[in-house]
Scaffold this active site. Structure first.
Site, PDB file in Angstrom:
ATOM      1  CB  SER A 121      48.210  42.198  31.887  1.00 39.64           C
ATOM      2  OG  SER A 121      49.087  41.130  31.579  1.00 39.64           O
TER       3      SER A 121
ATOM      4  CE1 TYR B  41      43.940  39.483  34.378  1.00 34.09           C
ATOM      5  CE2 TYR B  41      45.737  38.565  33.073  1.00 34.09           C
ATOM      6  CZ  TYR B  41      45.289  39.437  34.049  1.00 34.09           C
ATOM      7  OH  TYR B  41      46.173  40.262  34.696  1.00 34.09           O
TER       8      TYR B  41
HETATM    9  N1  LIG Z   1      50.344  39.337  39.144  1.00 40.60           N
HETATM   10  C1  LIG Z   1      50.727  39.501  37.882  1.00 40.60           C
HETATM   11  O1  LIG Z   1      51.665  38.826  37.392  1.00 40.60           O
HETATM   12  C2  LIG Z   1      50.088  40.538  37.016  1.00 40.60           C
HETATM   13  C3  LIG Z   1      50.560  40.672  35.710  1.00 40.60           C
HETATM   14  C4  LIG Z   1      49.985  41.642  34.893  1.00 40.60           C
HETATM   15  C5  LIG Z   1      48.988  42.452  35.396  1.00 40.60           C
HETATM   16  N2  LIG Z   1      48.536  42.280  36.674  1.00 40.60           N
HETATM   17  C6  LIG Z   1      47.473  43.168  37.116  1.00 40.60           C
HETATM   18  O2  LIG Z   1      47.856  43.796  38.329  1.00 40.60           O
HETATM   19  C7  LIG Z   1      46.701  44.085  39.117  1.00 40.60           C
HETATM   20  C8  LIG Z   1      46.869  43.534  40.522  1.00 40.60           C
HETATM   21  O3  LIG Z   1      46.968  42.131  40.430  1.00 40.60           O
HETATM   22  P1  LIG Z   1      47.570  41.217  41.592  1.00 40.60           P
HETATM   23  O4  LIG Z   1      48.494  40.268  40.915  1.00 40.60           O
HETATM   24  O5  LIG Z   1      48.037  42.021  42.722  1.00 40.60           O
HETATM   25  O6  LIG Z   1      46.261  40.374  41.985  1.00 40.60           O
HETATM   26  P2  LIG Z   1      45.671  39.874  43.395  1.00 40.60           P
HETATM   27  O7  LIG Z   1      46.770  39.631  44.376  1.00 40.60           O
HETATM   28  O8  LIG Z   1      44.758  38.752  43.048  1.00 40.60           O
HETATM   29  O9  LIG Z   1      44.846  41.145  43.895  1.00 40.60           O
HETATM   30  C9  LIG Z   1      43.699  41.545  43.209  1.00 40.60           C
HETATM   31  C10 LIG Z   1      43.004  42.590  44.034  1.00 40.60           C
HETATM   32  O10 LIG Z   1      41.810  42.964  43.346  1.00 40.60           O
HETATM   33  C11 LIG Z   1      40.750  42.885  44.281  1.00 40.60           C
HETATM   34  N3  LIG Z   1      39.453  42.689  43.628  1.00 40.60           N
HETATM   35  C12 LIG Z   1      39.058  41.707  42.799  1.00 40.60           C
HETATM   36  N4  LIG Z   1      37.776  41.864  42.456  1.00 40.60           N
HETATM   37  C13 LIG Z   1      37.337  42.983  43.094  1.00 40.60           C
HETATM   38  C14 LIG Z   1      36.114  43.666  43.156  1.00 40.60           C
HETATM   39  N5  LIG Z   1      35.022  43.232  42.502  1.00 40.60           N
HETATM   40  N6  LIG Z   1      36.043  44.801  43.887  1.00 40.60           N
HETATM   41  C15 LIG Z   1      37.124  45.254  44.560  1.00 40.60           C
HETATM   42  N7  LIG Z   1      38.298  44.634  44.573  1.00 40.60           N
HETATM   43  C16 LIG Z   1      38.406  43.502  43.834  1.00 40.60           C
HETATM   44  C17 LIG Z   1      41.115  41.747  45.205  1.00 40.60           C
HETATM   45  O11 LIG Z   1      40.345  41.806  46.389  1.00 40.60           O
HETATM   46  P3  LIG Z   1      39.950  40.483  47.232  1.00 40.60           P
HETATM   47  O12 LIG Z   1      41.109  40.192  48.151  1.00 40.60           O
HETATM   48  O13 LIG Z   1      38.724  40.908  47.945  1.00 40.60           O
HETATM   49  O14 LIG Z   1      39.711  39.368  46.243  1.00 40.60           O
HETATM   50  C18 LIG Z   1      42.579  42.077  45.416  1.00 40.60           C
HETATM   51  O15 LIG Z   1      42.716  43.106  46.359  1.00 40.60           O
HETATM   52  C19 LIG Z   1      45.524  43.484  38.343  1.00 40.60           C
HETATM   53  O16 LIG Z   1      44.928  44.486  37.557  1.00 40.60           O
HETATM   54  C20 LIG Z   1      46.177  42.448  37.463  1.00 40.60           C
HETATM   55  O17 LIG Z   1      45.421  42.149  36.317  1.00 40.60           O
HETATM   56  C21 LIG Z   1      49.058  41.346  37.500  1.00 40.60           C
END
Ligand SMILES: NC(=O)c1ccc[n+]([C@@H]2O[C@H](COP(=O)([O-])OP(=O)(O)OC[C@H]3O[C@@H](n4cnc5c(N)ncnc54)[C@H](OP(=O)(O)O)[C@@H]3O)[C@@H](O)[C@H]2O)c1
Length: 243
Positions: A142, A166
Site C-alpha cells: 500500500s 497497518y
Molecule cells: N482496499 C484498499 O483500499 C487497499 C489499499 C491499499 C492496499 N490494499 C491491500 O490490498 C490487499 C487486499 O485488500 P482488500 O482491500 O481486498 O481487503 P479485504 O477485502 O479485507 O480482503 C482481505 C483478504 O485477506 C484475507 N486474509 C486475512 N487474513 C488472512 C489469513 N490469516 N490467512 C488467509 N487469508 C487472510 C481475507 O480473508 P477472510 O475473508 O477470511 O478474512 C480476505 O480474503 C491487502 O494486502 C491490502 O493491504 C488495499
C-alpha cells in the site's frame, strides 16, 4: 505437468484478491484460490468457475506454518509447479491505531499476517516457483507504507489515517520485498510490490473510491511482467511509488 500458467492468490475469497483471481483466470490461467475459511473459499471458487475460470480451492491461513506447507503440497499435487504467487491477504488490525494508544498485540497480529505471512507463504512456495520458466511474485502493499508519502505535505493527503500497525507493516513488507529481490537477482524470479489505490472493500468499510477490479489491475500487470521486467520495485497504476 499442466500447460497452463498456474497462479496462487492469497486472500482470494473477496475484495481485491478475488478480482486478481478473476483477472488471471480470464487470461486462461489456472488459479488457486487461497482462503482460510472453507465456505468463503468454496463460494469464491464456485463464482469463479461460473465465470469460466479454471479455479481450484487452496485452504490457506497465512499465519499458520502447517497450512502453508499443506497448501504447497496441494499445488504440487494439482499442478507440479507454481508460476505466479500473489501475496494479497492482509488485515488492518482495526482502527484507530494511534501510536500512543495502541495495544502491542495489534502490532504483532498485523505483522504476523501482513509481513511474516508473506514470508511464510513465499518460502513454502519457493520450490514450486523455482520449477517455473518465468516465476513472478507480487506482494500487495500500500502507498501508506511509503515513508516518502507518510512524511510528505499534509495537503497532498496520500498518507491515509495515522495507523501505527497497518502502515508500517506495509513499509516492512516493501523492505522484505527488496531483500528477496536482492537474494533472487540473477535468477528468473521477479518480485515486486504493488499498491491497488484506495479501493472499496471490507478492509476500509467500503470507503475506498476505486472498484476491486481497478485495484486488481496492478497485481495482474506485475504477475504478467516479461522476463526482462523490473524486480525489487514498488508500483501503482501511475508508475513507481517512492519508498
Ligand atoms: N482496499 C484498499 O483500499 C487497499 C489499499 C491499499 C492496499 N490494499 C491491500 O490490498 C490487499 C487486499 O485488500 P482488500 O482491500 O481486498 O481487503 P479485504 O477485502 O479485507 O480482503 C482481505 C483478504 O485477506 C484475507 N486474509 C486475512 N487474513 C488472512 C489469513 N490469516 N490467512 C488467509 N487469508 C487472510 C481475507 O480473508 P477472510 O475473508 O477470511 O478474512 C480476505 O480474503 C491487502 O494486502 C491490502 O493491504 C488495499
Amino acid at each position: 505437468m499442466s500447460e497452463r500458467t498456474i497462479a496462487l492468490v492469497t486472500g482470494a475469497n473477496k475484495g481485491i484478491g478475488y478480482e486478481i483471481a478473476a483477472g488471471l483466470g480470464a487470461l486462461g490461467w489456472s488459479v488457486g484460490v487461497g482462503a482460510r475459511d472453507h465456505q468463503r473459499r468454496g463460494a469464491a471458487v464456485e463464482r469463479l468457475r461460473a465465470a469460466g475460470v479454471d479455479a481450484f480451492g487452496v485452504p490457506l491461513d497465512v499465519t499458520d506454518d502447517a497450512s502453508a506447507t499443506a497448501a504447497a503440497r496441494l499445488i504440487e499435487e494439482q499442478a507440479g509447479r507454481l508460476d505466479v504467487l500473489v501475496n494479497n491477504a492482509a488485515i488492518t488490525g482495526g482502527m484507530p491505531q494511534e501510536p500512543t494508544q495502541v495495544d502491542p498485540t495489534t502490532i504483532r497480529t498485523v505483522v504476523e499476517t501482513n509481513v511474516i505471512g508473506v514470508i511464510r507463504v513465499t518460502n513454502a512456495m519457493m520450490p514450486l516457483l523455482r520449477r517455473s520458466a518465468s516465476p513472478r511474485i507480487v506482494n500487495m502493499s500500500s502507498s501508506v507504507g511509503s515513508l516518502t508519502r507518510q512524511s510528505g505535505p499534509a495537503e497532498e493527503q496520500t498518507a491515509g489515517p495515522v495507523a501505527v500497525a497497518y502502515a508500517p507493516s506495509k513499509t516492512f513488507l516493501n523492505a522484505v520485498t527488496l531483500q528477496y529481490a536482492r537474494e533472487l537477482s540473477g535468477t528468473n524470479i521477479l518480485i515486486n510490490a504493488g499498491c491497488p489505490g484506495y479501493v472499496a472493500t471490507d478492509l476500509n468499510g467500503f470507503r475506498g473510491v476505486r472498484t476491486p477490479e481497478q485495484g486488481a489491475a496492478i497485481a495482474i500487470k506485475l504477475a504478467t511482467l516479461p522476463d526482462d521486467g523490473p524486480t525489487g520495485q514498488f508500483f501503482d497504476d501511475a508508475g513507481v511509488v517512492p519508498w
